[in-house]
Write a protein that holds these residues in place. Sequence first.
Motif, mmCIF file in Angstrom:
data_model
loop_
_atom_site.group_PDB
_atom_site.id
_atom_site.type_symbol
_atom_site.label_atom_id
_atom_site.label_comp_id
_atom_site.label_asym_id
_atom_site.label_seq_id
_atom_site.Cartn_x
_atom_site.Cartn_y
_atom_site.Cartn_z
ATOM 1 N N SER A 186 0.598 -1.386 -0.166
ATOM 2 C CA SER A 186 0.036 0.055 -0.193
ATOM 3 C C SER A 186 0.791 1.288 0.001
ATOM 4 O O SER A 186 0.387 2.473 -0.726
ATOM 5 C CB SER A 186 -0.835 0.134 1.221
ATOM 6 O OG SER A 186 -1.898 -1.153 1.214
ATOM 7 N N ASP A 187 2.070 1.316 0.601
ATOM 8 C CA ASP A 187 2.991 2.393 0.535
ATOM 9 C C ASP A 187 3.285 2.623 -0.748
ATOM 10 O O ASP A 187 3.450 3.831 -1.193
ATOM 11 C CB ASP A 187 4.197 2.294 1.591
ATOM 12 C CG ASP A 187 3.542 2.418 3.003
ATOM 13 O OD1 ASP A 187 2.404 2.578 3.515
ATOM 14 O OD2 ASP A 187 4.488 2.225 3.985
ATOM 15 N N ASP A 188 3.837 1.545 -1.538
ATOM 16 C CA ASP A 188 4.210 1.764 -2.651
ATOM 17 C C ASP A 188 3.220 2.374 -3.789
ATOM 18 O O ASP A 188 3.460 3.122 -4.450
ATOM 19 C CB ASP A 188 4.668 0.344 -3.332
ATOM 20 C CG ASP A 188 5.760 -0.246 -2.671
ATOM 21 O OD1 ASP A 188 6.595 0.366 -2.159
ATOM 22 O OD2 ASP A 188 6.023 -1.426 -2.774
ATOM 23 N N PRO A 235 -4.650 1.269 6.495
ATOM 24 C CA PRO A 235 -5.403 2.021 6.849
ATOM 25 C C PRO A 235 -4.959 3.608 6.873
ATOM 26 O O PRO A 235 -5.754 4.372 7.159
ATOM 27 C CB PRO A 235 -5.397 1.662 8.443
ATOM 28 C CG PRO A 235 -3.977 1.106 8.497
ATOM 29 C CD PRO A 235 -3.854 0.455 7.057
ATOM 30 N N ASP A 236 -3.703 3.867 6.491
ATOM 31 C CA ASP A 236 -3.160 5.184 6.503
ATOM 32 C C ASP A 236 -2.818 5.554 5.098
ATOM 33 O O ASP A 236 -2.350 4.520 4.381
ATOM 34 C CB ASP A 236 -1.973 5.110 7.215
ATOM 35 C CG ASP A 236 -2.124 4.758 8.867
ATOM 36 O OD1 ASP A 236 -3.198 5.384 9.373
ATOM 37 O OD2 ASP A 236 -1.457 4.052 9.560
ATOM 38 N N ARG A 244 -0.389 -6.077 7.076
ATOM 39 C CA ARG A 244 0.339 -5.982 8.350
ATOM 40 C C ARG A 244 -0.104 -4.947 9.178
ATOM 41 O O ARG A 244 -0.357 -4.903 10.426
ATOM 42 C CB ARG A 244 1.785 -5.979 7.939
ATOM 43 C CG ARG A 244 2.461 -5.877 9.077
ATOM 44 C CD ARG A 244 4.093 -6.343 8.774
ATOM 45 N NE ARG A 244 5.088 -5.974 9.947
ATOM 46 C CZ ARG A 244 6.419 -6.067 9.819
ATOM 47 N NH1 ARG A 244 6.820 -6.898 8.669
ATOM 48 N NH2 ARG A 244 7.015 -6.054 10.755
ATOM 49 N N ARG A 245 -0.101 -3.685 8.431
ATOM 50 C CA ARG A 245 -0.435 -2.431 9.416
ATOM 51 C C ARG A 245 -1.857 -2.535 9.831
ATOM 52 O O ARG A 245 -2.083 -2.058 10.889
ATOM 53 C CB ARG A 245 -0.172 -1.195 8.640
ATOM 54 C CG ARG A 245 -0.253 0.145 9.100
ATOM 55 C CD ARG A 245 -0.011 1.390 8.196
ATOM 56 N NE ARG A 245 1.470 1.072 7.777
ATOM 57 C CZ ARG A 245 1.764 1.779 6.789
ATOM 58 N NH1 ARG A 245 0.857 2.644 6.010
ATOM 59 N NH2 ARG A 245 2.841 1.499 6.366
ATOM 60 N N HIS A 246 -2.835 -2.839 9.201
ATOM 61 C CA HIS A 246 -4.320 -3.248 9.644
ATOM 62 C C HIS A 246 -4.209 -3.980 10.901
ATOM 63 O O HIS A 246 -5.210 -3.635 11.670
ATOM 64 C CB HIS A 246 -5.139 -3.540 8.475
ATOM 65 C CG HIS A 246 -6.752 -3.457 9.027
ATOM 66 N ND1 HIS A 246 -7.475 -2.415 8.838
ATOM 67 C CD2 HIS A 246 -7.380 -4.446 9.587
ATOM 68 C CE1 HIS A 246 -8.750 -2.476 9.173
ATOM 69 N NE2 HIS A 246 -8.783 -3.832 9.784
ATOM 70 N N ARG A 263 -11.983 -4.782 7.139
ATOM 71 C CA ARG A 263 -11.043 -3.578 6.563
ATOM 72 C C ARG A 263 -12.017 -2.893 5.248
ATOM 73 O O ARG A 263 -12.691 -3.707 4.772
ATOM 74 C CB ARG A 263 -9.927 -3.563 6.461
ATOM 75 C CG ARG A 263 -9.583 -4.676 5.473
ATOM 76 C CD ARG A 263 -8.188 -4.799 5.202
ATOM 77 N NE ARG A 263 -7.896 -5.847 4.208
ATOM 78 C CZ ARG A 263 -6.642 -6.437 3.788
ATOM 79 N NH1 ARG A 263 -5.526 -5.497 4.384
ATOM 80 N NH2 ARG A 263 -6.472 -7.135 2.842
ATOM 81 N N SER A 264 -11.685 -1.855 4.840
ATOM 82 C CA SER A 264 -12.006 -1.039 3.809
ATOM 83 C C SER A 264 -10.935 -1.163 2.579
ATOM 84 O O SER A 264 -9.484 -1.025 3.048
ATOM 85 C CB SER A 264 -12.353 0.270 3.776
ATOM 86 O OG SER A 264 -13.671 0.273 4.671
ATOM 87 N N LEU A 265 -11.357 -1.615 1.510
ATOM 88 C CA LEU A 265 -10.366 -1.565 0.289
ATOM 89 C C LEU A 265 -10.611 -0.151 -0.448
ATOM 90 O O LEU A 265 -11.750 0.089 -1.002
ATOM 91 C CB LEU A 265 -10.452 -2.652 -0.611
ATOM 92 C CG LEU A 265 -10.244 -4.028 0.014
ATOM 93 C CD1 LEU A 265 -10.435 -5.207 -0.822
ATOM 94 C CD2 LEU A 265 -8.837 -4.114 0.763
#
Length: 311
Positions: free
Chosen positions: A136-138, A156-157, A209-211, A276-278
Amino acid sequence: MPLSGRVSDLGPFDLLLSVARLGSVGAAARAHGISQPSASARLSGLERRLGIALLQRSSRGSRLTPEGALVADWARAAVEAAAALDTGLVSLRRSGGDRLPVAASLTVAEYLVPRWLALLRSAAPDTSVLLTAGNSDDVAAAVLAGEAQLGFVEGPDLPGGLQARTVARDVLTVVVAPGHPWARRRSGITAHELAAAPLVGREPGSGTRRHLERALARQAGASPLPPLLELSSTTAIKAAVREGVAPAVLSSLAVGDETSSGTLVRVPVTDLDLSRSLRLVHLAGRPLTGPARALASIAGRRGPGPLPRGG
């Protein structure tokens, strides 16, 4: 620098990834349009070339050995890069039409984007999509840098400068090998038991992982242990779990086939909400138009209806 002969031919690696995804050499052969004996010969040739046993073969099918899972994990980025190169070369040869660069997190790219792109082909047949998959960061970085017109994330961020909207819902699922002690826990486990267990997990920057870390911290006041093993693909994580390395927490989209067949077992967490939301993301203040708007509409559709053409 010249490529080693071990890796200069990516075709067998691509076939290996299909075996990992589909669960058998025969299914992989059909997906690649070749005979099963031909697929077996190519995979055996790859094993000889590498000097590593990649597959464990049985009457019930073929699955990756632990070494094979690592090779598949390492090979995935190279195969995806080659596919992206091929897509780019094809798009350069096309006359006219639009090019739509898209970035997606691995779960979304593997389990949702193919269906969306098939629908986009009907709505915008002259559009060439250049898809990049990463964590997600990428994805967020690619959209901010203008390398992707829109992206799909599961984390989430989000950094500033991006506008987001939910396009799908997902639930993270704890999975174990059938022989793991948790597989017999019909009542499930607690959040603190999950936090105290070394897991097979994704790399830092992964939305999954972050979620998980965020949910444990907010709902249980707990922090998970560092992963026992970090892998950058869902396929490799599932292979490691099947081999009994450790439990994992993965998208429910990614484990449906395995839990239905019994090769992996779902373990409920009694006091933890892992839904969670995508989300779709694009640059804030820059409305989507044309094929990007069409793809956004397809991804966010909740029911039948016409697809936008341009705009």
